[in-house]
Design a protein around this motif. Structure first.
Motif, mmCIF file in Angstrom:
data_model
loop_
_atom_site.group_PDB
_atom_site.id
_atom_site.type_symbol
_atom_site.label_atom_id
_atom_site.label_comp_id
_atom_site.label_asym_id
_atom_site.label_seq_id
_atom_site.Cartn_x
_atom_site.Cartn_y
_atom_site.Cartn_z
ATOM 1 N N THR A 1 -2.689 13.335 6.457
ATOM 2 C CA THR A 1 -3.949 13.564 7.298
ATOM 3 C C THR A 1 -4.354 12.312 7.950
ATOM 4 N N LEU A 2 -3.910 10.950 7.399
ATOM 5 C CA LEU A 2 -4.209 9.666 8.012
ATOM 6 C C LEU A 2 -3.408 9.213 9.184
ATOM 7 N N ASN A 3 -4.242 8.183 9.807
ATOM 8 C CA ASN A 3 -3.373 7.619 11.209
ATOM 9 C C ASN A 3 -2.819 6.498 10.619
ATOM 10 N N GLU A 4 -1.926 5.835 11.523
ATOM 11 C CA GLU A 4 -1.218 4.764 11.033
ATOM 12 C C GLU A 4 -2.007 3.438 10.502
ATOM 13 N N ARG A 5 -3.066 3.246 11.315
ATOM 14 C CA ARG A 5 -3.921 2.130 10.938
ATOM 15 C C ARG A 5 -4.387 2.088 9.278
ATOM 16 N N GLN A 6 -4.913 3.388 9.074
ATOM 17 C CA GLN A 6 -5.337 3.563 7.576
ATOM 18 C C GLN A 6 -4.321 3.519 6.661
ATOM 19 N N ILE A 7 -3.092 3.938 6.967
ATOM 20 C CA ILE A 7 -1.884 3.575 6.026
ATOM 21 C C ILE A 7 -1.658 2.229 5.817
ATOM 22 N N THR A 8 -1.582 1.521 7.108
ATOM 23 C CA THR A 8 -1.137 0.283 6.902
ATOM 24 C C THR A 8 -2.302 -0.670 6.224
ATOM 25 N N SER A 9 -3.665 -0.246 6.283
ATOM 26 C CA SER A 9 -4.530 -0.958 5.547
ATOM 27 C C SER A 9 -4.376 -0.679 4.143
ATOM 28 N N GLY A 10 -3.984 0.414 3.462
ATOM 29 C CA GLY A 10 -3.693 0.706 2.083
ATOM 30 C C GLY A 10 -2.434 -0.220 1.649
ATOM 31 N N PHE A 11 -1.445 -0.415 2.577
ATOM 32 C CA PHE A 11 -0.225 -1.039 2.378
ATOM 33 C C PHE A 11 -0.609 -2.588 1.942
ATOM 34 N N ALA A 12 -1.649 -3.150 2.499
ATOM 35 C CA ALA A 12 -2.006 -4.512 1.984
ATOM 36 C C ALA A 12 -2.081 -4.611 0.648
ATOM 37 N N GLU A 13 -2.989 -3.667 -0.062
ATOM 38 C CA GLU A 13 -3.019 -3.683 -1.542
ATOM 39 C C GLU A 13 -1.659 -3.647 -2.282
ATOM 40 N N MET A 14 -0.790 -2.959 -1.792
ATOM 41 C CA MET A 14 0.422 -2.650 -2.314
ATOM 42 C C MET A 14 1.222 -4.105 -2.418
ATOM 43 N N LEU A 15 1.349 -4.798 -1.247
ATOM 44 C CA LEU A 15 1.668 -6.052 -0.795
ATOM 45 C C LEU A 15 1.229 -7.255 -1.850
ATOM 46 N N LYS A 16 -0.071 -6.820 -2.056
ATOM 47 C CA LYS A 16 -0.977 -7.922 -3.001
ATOM 48 C C LYS A 16 -0.067 -7.824 -4.476
ATOM 49 N N HIS A 17 -0.087 -6.642 -4.727
ATOM 50 C CA HIS A 17 0.626 -6.303 -6.220
ATOM 51 C C HIS A 17 1.833 -7.182 -6.241
ATOM 52 N N GLY A 18 2.726 -7.115 -5.370
ATOM 53 C CA GLY A 18 4.145 -7.791 -5.301
ATOM 54 C C GLY A 18 3.599 -9.402 -5.590
ATOM 55 N N LEU A 19 2.698 -9.852 -4.868
ATOM 56 C CA LEU A 19 2.482 -11.327 -4.544
ATOM 57 C C LEU A 19 1.911 -11.828 -6.096
ATOM 58 N N ILE A 20 1.043 -11.028 -6.595
ATOM 59 C CA ILE A 20 0.470 -11.484 -7.786
ATOM 60 C C ILE A 20 1.339 -11.373 -9.094
ATOM 61 N N LYS A 21 2.019 -10.378 -8.873
ATOM 62 C CA LYS A 21 2.957 -9.997 -10.519
ATOM 63 C C LYS A 21 4.178 -9.805 -10.339
ATOM 64 N N ASN A 22 4.904 -9.611 -9.151
ATOM 65 C CA ASN A 22 6.181 -9.148 -9.088
ATOM 66 C C ASN A 22 7.048 -9.486 -7.748
ATOM 67 N N ALA A 23 7.782 -10.721 -7.930
ATOM 68 C CA ALA A 23 8.204 -11.038 -6.527
ATOM 69 C C ALA A 23 9.198 -10.150 -5.881
ATOM 70 N N GLY A 24 9.925 -9.611 -6.852
ATOM 71 C CA GLY A 24 10.979 -8.573 -6.488
ATOM 72 C C GLY A 24 10.450 -7.413 -5.724
ATOM 73 N N TYR A 25 9.145 -6.970 -6.222
ATOM 74 C CA TYR A 25 8.458 -5.606 -5.797
ATOM 75 C C TYR A 25 8.027 -6.169 -4.274
ATOM 76 N N TRP A 26 7.457 -7.341 -4.106
ATOM 77 C CA TRP A 26 7.031 -7.863 -2.738
ATOM 78 C C TRP A 26 8.098 -7.927 -1.753
ATOM 79 N N GLU A 27 9.577 -8.437 -2.361
ATOM 80 C CA GLU A 27 10.708 -8.337 -1.509
ATOM 81 C C GLU A 27 11.075 -7.123 -1.118
ATOM 82 N N SER A 28 10.805 -6.072 -1.910
ATOM 83 C CA SER A 28 11.165 -4.768 -1.582
ATOM 84 C C SER A 28 10.285 -4.120 -0.549
ATOM 85 N N LEU A 29 8.836 -4.574 -1.013
ATOM 86 C CA LEU A 29 7.901 -3.668 0.101
ATOM 87 C C LEU A 29 8.211 -4.312 1.599
#
Length: 353
Positions: free
Chosen positions: A167-195
């Motif tokens: 139900t979301l537009n691309e901009r809203q999806i991309t907004s949420g994706f920032a928090e996922m990228l953050k999870h990689g940055l703070i805790k898991n370098a491999g997850y960051w690279e996969s994202l």
């Protein structure tokens, strides 16, 4: 998909989510079930949600207006009054069906109505699925200042159904994706690279559970944010100030949360390079990745001064100090770092160059 168990509740995914909900409703004797929606989730998500309910229950629908601008105590008063008028009692249940604004506000309303009624969160945006789904933070903004009023209180359960993302537009999806990228940055370098390789919504969906699991792991160690849970605030000290500034300034186009946090992660990445040993190539990696997903925003000198003025209201401040979470390297953080004012201007200059 296996559920994730937090300290006092579970996050259930996909088909298991509705199985858990129906089992819970069947086992409880709720007097009335209130479903809090906004105009978007009322139209786009509520019909699908209701079609999955098994059994006969008394439902009441309460609608609020969508958007961060409505995440206010005034909106709460409207919902509290609606609950009272509709006969809610301490054996009522509130189901919050919407994004992070709605689940934050709905959780706060439920936690304070008659000193607390049960609530269930059903996040419908990517941001709320990977961020607001874990941790029990509820609350509202105070004017343009984000999340100044609230409590930490846990729901009965959280239900994550990725079909709602359609139900979301691309901009809203991309907004949420920032928090996922953050999870990689703070805790898991491999997850960051996969994202960094993700290029479609279907690929993003496969990474929702790992992001929730990562945040849950942090929250379980520090439920009330006295220590390690602070790492989840990476990018948010400057990011929240930027978001608040664009929200209150009528001459600026409002930024979505993830868009502001992306700027915060680049600028705080620069501070990490200057202060906590983040390597230059890692900083370049962070900046190039975020600028691939998030268009660059221009800041005047006055913008920057006004944004920095807002930092004094940050929730993480103590004893007059503005405390930052910075990176030692991708996947490793340092908390409670204080910054000299000249570095803030350097950080914005780095972002804009």
């Amino acid at each position: 998909m296996q559920s994730i168990v937090s300290d006092s509740y579970a996050v259930h995914f996909e088909n298991r989510a509705f199985e858990a909900l129906n089992s819970h409703l069947n086992s409880q004797n709720y007097s009335t079930i209130f479903i809090l929606v906004d105009e978007n989730t009322h139209e786009l998500c509520l019909p699908q949600f209701m079609s999955e309910i098994e059994g006969e229950y008394t439902f009441e629908i309460i609608e609020i207006e969508s958007g961060e601008v409505n995440k206010t105590i005034e909106t709460c008063v409207g919902v509290w009054e609606a609950l009272s008028e509709l006969g809610a009692d301490r054996k009522s249940l509130m189901i919050n069906l919407g994004g992070g604004v709605l689940t934050d506000l709905g959780g706060f309303v439920a936690s304070t109505f008659k000193r607390g009624i049960n609530f269930i969160n059903v996040p419908t945006t990517l941001l709320s699925m990977v961020d607001a789904s874990v941790g029990g933070k509820t609350g509202v903004d105070l004017g343009p200042l984000k999340n100044q009023i609230g409590v930490i209180n846990q729901p009965e359960m959280v239900l994550i159904v990725s079909d709602f993302l359609e139900t979301l537009n691309e901009r809203q999806i991309t907004s949420g994706f920032a928090e996922m990228l953050k999870h990689g940055l703070i805790k898991n370098a491999g997850y960051w690279e996969s994202l960094k390789k993700v290029s479609s919504l279907n690929e993003i969906k496969h990474h929702i559970r790992p992001s929730v699991a990562l945040k849950n792991e942090v929250v379980l160690q520090d439920p009330t944010e006295q220590n390690i849970r602070k790492i989840l605030n990476y990018g948010h000290t400057l990011g929240h100030a930027i978001e608040s500034y664009f929200l209150e300034n009528e001459s600026k186009e409002t930024l979505l949360h993830g868009e502001a946090i992306a700027i915060g992660m680049i600028t705080e990445g620069y501070l990490s390079y200057k202060l906590t040993g983040l390597a230059k190539d890692a900083l370049v990696n962070i900046k190039s990745t975020f600028l691939k997903y998030y268009p660059k925003v221009d800041f005047t000198d006055k913008d920057i001064l006004d944004i920095l003025e807002l930092l004094k209201y940050d929730k993480k401040n103590s004893h007059g100090n503005i405390n930052f979470v910075l990176l030692k390297q991708i996947g490793e953080t340092q908390i409670d770092v204080t910054i000299s004012s000249d570095l803030f201007h350097e950080a914005f200059a780095y972002y804009m160059e």
